[in-house]
Write an enzyme that holds these catalytic residues in place. Structure first.
Site, PDB file in Angstrom:
ATOM      1  N   ASN A 163       0.870  -1.177   0.000  1.00  0.00           N
ATOM      2  CA  ASN A 163       0.000   0.000   0.000  1.00  0.00           C
ATOM      3  C   ASN A 163       0.911   1.233   0.000  1.00  0.00           C
ATOM      4  O   ASN A 163       1.486   1.577   1.024  1.00  0.00           O
ATOM      5  CB  ASN A 163      -0.880  -0.043   1.263  1.00  0.00           C
ATOM      6  CG  ASN A 163      -1.701   1.214   1.441  1.00  0.00           C
ATOM      7  OD1 ASN A 163      -1.777   2.058   0.537  1.00  0.00           O
ATOM      8  ND2 ASN A 163      -2.326   1.364   2.605  1.00  0.00           N
ATOM      9  N   TRP A 164       1.039   1.845  -1.170  1.00  0.00           N
ATOM     10  CA  TRP A 164       1.970   2.977  -1.278  1.00  0.00           C
ATOM     11  C   TRP A 164       1.414   4.235  -0.621  1.00  0.00           C
ATOM     12  O   TRP A 164       2.123   5.215  -0.469  1.00  0.00           O
ATOM     13  CB  TRP A 164       2.271   3.271  -2.750  1.00  0.00           C
ATOM     14  CG  TRP A 164       3.100   2.226  -3.441  1.00  0.00           C
ATOM     15  CD1 TRP A 164       3.507   1.014  -2.940  1.00  0.00           C
ATOM     16  CD2 TRP A 164       3.638   2.304  -4.772  1.00  0.00           C
ATOM     17  NE1 TRP A 164       4.258   0.347  -3.867  1.00  0.00           N
ATOM     18  CE2 TRP A 164       4.351   1.106  -5.004  1.00  0.00           C
ATOM     19  CE3 TRP A 164       3.578   3.266  -5.783  1.00  0.00           C
ATOM     20  CZ2 TRP A 164       5.005   0.856  -6.221  1.00  0.00           C
ATOM     21  CZ3 TRP A 164       4.218   3.013  -6.984  1.00  0.00           C
ATOM     22  CH2 TRP A 164       4.931   1.819  -7.209  1.00  0.00           C
ATOM     23  N   LYS A 165       0.151   4.239  -0.289  1.00  0.00           N
ATOM     24  CA  LYS A 165      -0.511   5.424   0.290  1.00  0.00           C
ATOM     25  C   LYS A 165      -0.283   6.631  -0.634  1.00  0.00           C
ATOM     26  O   LYS A 165      -0.233   6.451  -1.852  1.00  0.00           O
ATOM     27  CB  LYS A 165      -0.009   5.654   1.710  1.00  0.00           C
ATOM     28  CG  LYS A 165      -0.139   4.372   2.559  1.00  0.00           C
ATOM     29  CD  LYS A 165       0.089   4.570   4.005  1.00  0.00           C
ATOM     30  CE  LYS A 165      -0.108   3.245   4.736  1.00  0.00           C
ATOM     31  NZ  LYS A 165       0.024   3.352   6.180  1.00  0.00           N
ATOM     32  N   GLY A 172       2.770   2.356  10.730  1.00  0.00           N
ATOM     33  CA  GLY A 172       3.747   3.427  10.533  1.00  0.00           C
ATOM     34  C   GLY A 172       4.513   3.817  11.781  1.00  0.00           C
ATOM     35  O   GLY A 172       5.190   4.847  11.800  1.00  0.00           O
ATOM     36  N   SER A 175       3.599  -1.969  10.253  1.00  0.00           N
ATOM     37  CA  SER A 175       5.056  -2.025  10.447  1.00  0.00           C
ATOM     38  C   SER A 175       5.669  -3.381  10.115  1.00  0.00           C
ATOM     39  O   SER A 175       6.644  -3.796  10.741  1.00  0.00           O
ATOM     40  CB  SER A 175       5.426  -1.587  11.870  1.00  0.00           C
ATOM     41  OG  SER A 175       5.014  -0.257  12.098  1.00  0.00           O
ATOM     42  N   HIS A 177      -9.450   1.282   5.240  1.00  0.00           N
ATOM     43  CA  HIS A 177      -8.146   1.444   5.900  1.00  0.00           C
ATOM     44  C   HIS A 177      -8.317   2.417   7.067  1.00  0.00           C
ATOM     45  O   HIS A 177      -9.114   3.349   6.987  1.00  0.00           O
ATOM     46  CB  HIS A 177      -7.117   1.975   4.894  1.00  0.00           C
ATOM     47  CG  HIS A 177      -5.721   1.949   5.437  1.00  0.00           C
ATOM     48  ND1 HIS A 177      -5.258   2.897   6.323  1.00  0.00           N
ATOM     49  CD2 HIS A 177      -4.713   1.072   5.264  1.00  0.00           C
ATOM     50  CE1 HIS A 177      -4.006   2.597   6.650  1.00  0.00           C
ATOM     51  NE2 HIS A 177      -3.651   1.496   6.023  1.00  0.00           N
ATOM     52  N   GLY A 201       2.905  -1.079   4.268  1.00  0.00           N
ATOM     53  CA  GLY A 201       2.925   0.326   3.884  1.00  0.00           C
ATOM     54  C   GLY A 201       4.340   0.774   3.583  1.00  0.00           C
ATOM     55  O   GLY A 201       4.854   0.574   2.485  1.00  0.00           O
ATOM     56  N   GLY A 202       5.000   1.349   4.589  1.00  0.00           N
ATOM     57  CA  GLY A 202       6.327   1.943   4.411  1.00  0.00           C
ATOM     58  C   GLY A 202       7.318   1.048   3.679  1.00  0.00           C
ATOM     59  O   GLY A 202       8.012   1.500   2.753  1.00  0.00           O
ATOM     60  N   GLU A 223      -5.153  -4.763  11.037  1.00  0.00           N
ATOM     61  CA  GLU A 223      -4.092  -3.778  11.223  1.00  0.00           C
ATOM     62  C   GLU A 223      -4.362  -2.991  12.498  1.00  0.00           C
ATOM     63  O   GLU A 223      -5.186  -2.056  12.498  1.00  0.00           O
ATOM     64  CB  GLU A 223      -4.062  -2.792  10.052  1.00  0.00           C
ATOM     65  CG  GLU A 223      -3.812  -3.435   8.706  1.00  0.00           C
ATOM     66  CD  GLU A 223      -3.284  -2.426   7.702  1.00  0.00           C
ATOM     67  OE1 GLU A 223      -2.157  -2.600   7.252  1.00  0.00           O
ATOM     68  OE2 GLU A 223      -3.990  -1.449   7.400  1.00  0.00           O
TER      69      GLU A 223
HETATM   70  P1  PGA Z   1       2.983   0.385   7.570  1.00  0.00           P
HETATM   71  O1  PGA Z   1       1.511   0.580   6.967  1.00  0.00           O
HETATM   72  O2  PGA Z   1       3.523  -0.907   7.022  1.00  0.00           O
HETATM   73  O3  PGA Z   1       3.748   1.587   7.096  1.00  0.00           O
HETATM   74  O4  PGA Z   1       2.837   0.337   9.057  1.00  0.00           O
HETATM   75  C1  PGA Z   1       0.637  -0.518   6.831  1.00  0.00           C
HETATM   76  C2  PGA Z   1      -0.690  -0.048   6.315  1.00  0.00           C
HETATM   77  O5  PGA Z   1      -1.147   1.014   6.719  1.00  0.00           O
HETATM   78  O6  PGA Z   1      -1.326  -0.724   5.489  1.00  0.00           O
END
Ligand code: PGA
Length: 248
Positions: free
Chosen positions: A11-13, A176, A208, A100, A229-230, A170
């Site tokens: 998920n690149w956001k 994050g 994370s 999300h 995400g990250g 999540e």
């Molecule tokens: P993260 O994000 O891996 O940066 O914690 C996960 C997400 O929000 O899907």
């Protein structure tokens, strides 16, 4: 596809302009098309809507799936700024994320709104990745299971089927932050979720996930993949997470 084939979704956001989004996609495609050993998971990239067309074009022939990060419940209409599931399908998406926590908390999306989005995804032929998770205060108050159960009850449409639904657990406090839930807590929550959804539905963990903790998390029996995400913004890290899925 075997039942509950693991899924690692990036998920690149709200990250990526044309050049860096294309470069990251090319790096992943290169790995996917030249890897000596088959991955033990399906791979999915959910870039921002502005990059769907570019990323989708590069991914052609790579076996990596394309997904949206959100959709509107309606197929079309006067909804300025929104994108329908049909529009995502039109661009080659096969998945869309719904509910999300950054949309539930940052945009006030209720379970009813999320439920409409999941139904919209199915109408358009997409698989919905429905996100659920408790806040830190809710976990500390011992309410995590109750919160997640009520999110599932409110946002999974009655017609749910394993082939078109993926749940992403999540914990909001793990997104994050570099914090992850313990293996015991992940296993317990995934078992709870599994008891409330159609048999065979995949349940991802998110929050994370990185190359260091992926082996442990993806090795848990009720964890069918990760929503990343990250770490999905770095091709080597995302690939390393995918390689943590035991080849089946
Ligand atoms: P993260 O994000 O891996 O940066 O914690 C996960 C997400 O929000 O899907």
């Amino acid at each position: 596809m075997p039942i509950r084939m693991k899924l690692v979704a990036g998920n690149w956001k709200m990250n990526g302009l044309l050049d860096d989004g294309a470069a990251l996609t090319r790096e992943l495609k290169e790995r996917a098309t030249t890897a000596s050993a088959a991955l033990g998971c399906e791979l999915l990239i959910c870039p921002p809507a502005t990059l769907l067309s570019t990323v989708g074009g590069i991914l052609a022939g790579s076996g990596i799936a394309l997904g949206g990060q959100d959709c509107h419940a309606a197929p079309k209409g006067a909804y300025t700024g929104d994108i329908s599931a049909e529009m995502l399908a039109d661009l080659g998406c096969s998945y869309v994320i719904a509910g999300h926590s950054e949309r539930r908390h940052g945009h006030g999306e209720t379970d009813a709104v999320v439920r409409g989005k999941v139904a919209g995804a199915w109408r358009a032929g997409l698989v919905a990745i429905l996100c659920v998770g408790e806040t830190q205060a809710q976990r500390q108050a011992g309410e995590a299971v109750e919160i997640v159960s009520s999110q599932l009850a409110g946002s999974v449409p009655d017609t749910a089927a394993a082939a078109t639904l993926v749940i992403a657990y999540e914990p909001v406090w793990a997104i994050g932050t570099g914090l992850t839930a313990t293996s015991e807590d992940i296993a317990a929550m995934h078992a709870e979720i599994r008891s409330r959804i159609p048999s065979g539905t995949r349940i991802l963990y998110g929050g994370s996930v990185n190359p260091k903790n992926a082996d442990t998390i993806l090795g848990l029996s009720d964890v069918d993949g990760a929503l990343v995400g990250g770490a999905s913004l770095n091709a080597a890290d995302f690939w390393a997470i995918a390689q943590s899925c035991p080849a089946g």
